[in-house]
Design an enzyme around this catalytic site. Structure first.
Site, PDB file in Angstrom:
ATOM      1  N   GLY A 203       1.095  -1.100  -0.045  1.00  8.99           N
ATOM      2  CA  GLY A 203      -0.142   0.183  -0.028  1.00  8.99           C
ATOM      3  C   GLY A 203       0.855   1.140   0.186  1.00  8.99           C
ATOM      4  N   ASN A 204       0.084   2.414   0.307  1.00  5.96           N
ATOM      5  CA  ASN A 204       0.992   3.681   0.237  1.00  5.96           C
ATOM      6  C   ASN A 204       0.457   4.466   1.401  1.00  5.96           C
ATOM      7  OD1 ASN A 204      -1.052   5.370  -0.920  1.00  5.96           O
ATOM      8  ND2 ASN A 204      -1.014   3.934  -2.463  1.00  5.96           N
ATOM      9  N   ARG A 205       0.981   5.585   1.634  1.00  8.82           N
ATOM     10  CA  ARG A 205       0.644   6.470   2.824  1.00  8.82           C
ATOM     11  C   ARG A 205      -0.628   7.415   2.517  1.00  8.82           C
ATOM     12  NH1 ARG A 205       5.749   9.483   4.356  1.00  8.82           N
ATOM     13  NH2 ARG A 205       4.127  10.402   6.012  1.00  8.82           N
ATOM     14  N   SER A 206      -1.166   7.433   1.402  1.00 10.13           N
ATOM     15  CA  SER A 206      -2.149   8.302   1.099  1.00 10.13           C
ATOM     16  C   SER A 206      -3.456   8.252   2.065  1.00 10.13           C
ATOM     17  CB  SER A 206      -2.713   8.082  -0.347  1.00 10.13           C
ATOM     18  OG  SER A 206      -3.672   9.047  -0.609  1.00 10.13           O
ATOM     19  N   ALA A 269      -3.914   7.955  -4.924  1.00 11.41           N
ATOM     20  CA  ALA A 269      -2.631   7.346  -5.090  1.00 11.41           C
ATOM     21  C   ALA A 269      -2.754   5.970  -5.506  1.00 11.41           C
ATOM     22  CB  ALA A 269      -1.688   7.245  -3.593  1.00 11.41           C
TER      23      ALA A 269
END
Ligand code: CTP
Length: 404
Positions: A203-206, A269
């Site tokens: 995943g990502n930090r969005s 994102a």
């Protein structure tokens, strides 16, 4: 926008202060009109300090300014919170024996009412008939909701939360005369997750904060908004339809399904890669080994697909870049805009300590000719600037297509 906040005399009057603050923070010119009994619950200095405008309940103050009609005539929106049974009755009958009464009668602005009273009062046929009359004449009734009431009672009759009332009121005003009134807008927000096994993902930090702020700003500008939320860490704004997705493939399907909207905004994102072979069962250390590798395959570029499809919608992309140099940042943005084929690209800078969550931000909006908007501040204010740019574009396109 010029907003009149009417307050009538119930204990929920103190909550009107929160609504006033929220409206002022959102950049509106707020004029408070309390009834005499509201002023027994909340003091005039509080209302003047929060609204930054003089406050009176008196029809006979400042008569030369014809205040009893001037406020109503100049209002873009009137919201009454709380609306007591007495005030609802007066408004339904058209009584004008105080400043709130004359202000409402002298106005053509949308009227939003947030009733608050005890359950027995709310359920009275007389009160219900007044509410029906007001709704039939075009007023928007927000709440009441069930919950704690004064004196230890509980039940239906509690005023909706001030932020809910404000959100509903701004949406009503937007639909009446906002720059995106009658338009549909779909915004993808958050960060997609690509499963590795049933319990793990890439995943990502969005957090989705920017996309959620755009959804709220577009709603306030009058659009009918759908938020395609990928693992949002922020609540969806009220008055916005939420479609929850997790993976890029789900987000892609949700966006393609709604590609006929007037405006498509890709603020999400999106994971560029997904795991090639997703395990059906949780993988153990024994199966991973000492230095595991995960094979990835590239995801489709949703923004590029939406932009390339035959379309009449305005397609807006985002580019979050870590580039420190300003010219290089814009150059990357310009190249990305061309590569993706979007109409507008919102460029901002991110880093380990920059850009994520509820922090101030600076964005530049690019089209093929260069920077068309430059905004800095809270995500809410930046979102409003982006939505204004979108609204200008949408209006220009309709004019050139001859449907405006
Ligand atoms: N985007 C998309 N689908 C993808 C990747 C990105 O729709 N698979 C969209 C994002 O929602 C955003 C824009 O494309 O609106 C730019 O995202 P970004 O990650 O900057 O694009 P990339 O093509 O991944 O750029 P880079 O080459 O810098 O990785």
């Amino acid at each position: 926008m010029r907003v009149v906040v009417g307050i009538s005399g119930g204990i929920a009057a103190y909550k009107a202060a929160l609504a006033i603050r929220e409206l002022v923070q959102a950049g509106h010119d707020v004029h408070v009109v309390p009834t005499a009994s509201a002023l027994r619950f909340v003091g005039r200095p509080t209302l003047e300090a929060l609204s930054r405008n003089p406050v009176t309940d008196e029809v006979f103050d400042d008569v030369a300014a014809v205040r009893h009609v001037a406020l109503g005539q100049s209002a873009d929106l009137i919201v009454v919170l709380p609306a007591t049974a007495n005030t609802l009755a007066k408004l339904a009958t058209g009584l004008a024996d105080d400043l709130l009464g004359t202000t409402v009668l002298a106005s053509r602005a949308p009227l939003v009412l947030a009733p608050a009273m005890h359950t027995e009062m709310w359920e009275q046929p007389a009160v219900q008939a007044n509410v029906r009359t007001l709704a039939e004449r075009g007023a928007t009734i927000v709440g009441p909701v069930a919950g704690a009431l004064t004196g230890g009672d509980a039940g239906l009759g509690r005023m909706a939360e001030p932020s809910e009332v404000v959100a509903a009121a701004l949406a009503v005003a937007g639909r009446a005369s906002g720059p995106l009134a009658g338009r549909t807008l779909v915004v993808a927000a958050g960060g997609t997750r690509e499963p590795i096994d049933p319990v793990r993902f890439l995943g990502n930090r969005s957090s989705g904060a920017m996309g959620v702020a755009i959804a709220a700003a577009a709603r306030d500008a009058g659009a009918e908004v759908t938020l395609v939320g990928a693992n949002l860490q922020r609540p969806a704004p009220s008055g916005v339809a939420l479609v929850e997705v997790e993976t890029t493939e789900q987000l892609r399907a949700a966006m393609h399904e709604r590609a006929a909207a007037d405006v498509l905004v890709m603020a999400a994102a999106v994971a560029d890669y997904r795991v090639d072979e997703v395990a059906d069962a949780k993988r153990s250390k024994a199966s991973w080994g000492e230095r595991p590798t995960i094979a990835l395959v590239q995801n489709p570029d949703v923004l590029a697909e939406l932009a390339a499809a035959p379309r009449s919608s305005l397609v807006v992309g985002f580019a979050a870049e870590t580039e420190q140099d300003d010219d290089a940042l814009l150059a990357r943005g310009t190249a990305k805009l061309a590569r993706k084929g979007a109409d507008l690209l919102v460029v901002n800078r991110v880093g380990h300590d920059e850009g994520f969550g509820d922090v101030d931000t600076r964005v530049r909006v690019l089209d093929a000719s260069g920077v068309v908007a430059d905004a800095a501040g809270s995500k809410a204010s930046v979102a409003r600037a982006i939505v204004e740019t979108i609204a200008r574009r949408t209006a220009a396109r309709s004019t050139s297509e001859g449907d405006a």
